[in-house]
Design a protein around this motif. Sequence first.
Motif: not given
Length: 415
Positions: A145-147, A150-151, A207-208, A210
């Motif tokens: 998971f990213s901030d 978006s993946h 989900t992410d 971001y």
Amino acid sequence: MNYPLFIARKIYNGGDKTRKVSKPAIRIATIGVAIGLAVMIISVSVVLGFKHSIRDKVIGFGSDITVADFLTLQGSEQYPIQINDSLIRALKSTPGIKHVQRYAYTQGILKTNDDFLGVLLKGVGPEFDSTFIHSNMIEGTLPKFSDSESHQKIVISKTIADKLNLKVGQRLFAYFINKQGVRTRKFTITGIYATNMKQFDSQICFTDLYTINKLNGWEPDQYSGAELQVNDFSQLNLITMRILNKVKNTVDHYGETYSAENITEMNPQIFSWLDLMDMNVWIILALMTAVAGVTMISGLLIIILEHTQMIGILKALGSRNRQIRHIFLWFSTFIIGRGLLLGNIIGLGCILLQKWLGLITLDPQTYYVSVVPVDLNIIYIAGVSVGILVVSGVSLILPSYLISKISPIKSIKMS
């Protein structure tokens, strides 16, 4: 030498001739204590296991303590607050706090060619503690998971997957309606989880962070709030007050007011329901203690009546009533001790078998767990054992005074 203890050992270790009547009474008393203790141990372990399992699942979807906008905590609508590095450091430095992570929510609709479903998407960042969700994954894997980007990956529950006939690796569209209008995203399903907590499984996807921030139209440092884990759940209220003292009535850069709430305040119905189980345990403990006490009293009376001649002889030789009472109290202690040993073996054996093999299953739709959970807590088990020893011992004091009613002359003549 302890005279009463010496005589009690001789009687207890005597041959069958000394226990023509009392032998079955001793067995019944021993079995009564053993079964009572085993039921107590199993009951306490199952209730503790069930409470901890449900509690951990509720906390797994949120946290022990949540720091969010005051209005968000009072209702269901999401109001963003600023979560910057200085606030995170301040929260982490609070005594009792183990972990801090950001999160954001938004509502959306998942749509396939044949059906659609309203869901609640939770955005999490790289600091997300995935232990709970990872332990409940049944298919696929958790993405990173990213901030910051978006993946377009999503983790859904088995409940949602079954309703929409979805599988890992499948792509689907999600629609979001807010002040910015209607927005569309195409997600790839990377994992499916199942916790059997219907109210959460039926709506929450991950989900992410971001992605959720962008969908909500928030600033890069705005989030739904921060989730805090504590080191000791028994100190939850104290730690919550510490957090409140730091953030309460504090206003962020965007004019939003911070507040905090713990998991028991956010889910009062669930935790009140769990607290009611303690009453069931106390009722079981009281009933089993009463059973053990009655069987011990009955056994002691039979043993005293069978040894009337011996009591008369001891009195004739100069033994005092107090000494003779202590003989039979020591004798009863030996019986209780054996019963406690057998009860612990039976109770712990059942708990370990259930813990390792999961022999007894449950309907997860009704009980939220697929097997009966057990919690092997040595302190509670030792407390139950000591408690039944004390209660059984104390309950025998009054019946032991029957010895003072036995006349040496009559008892010897009866022989």
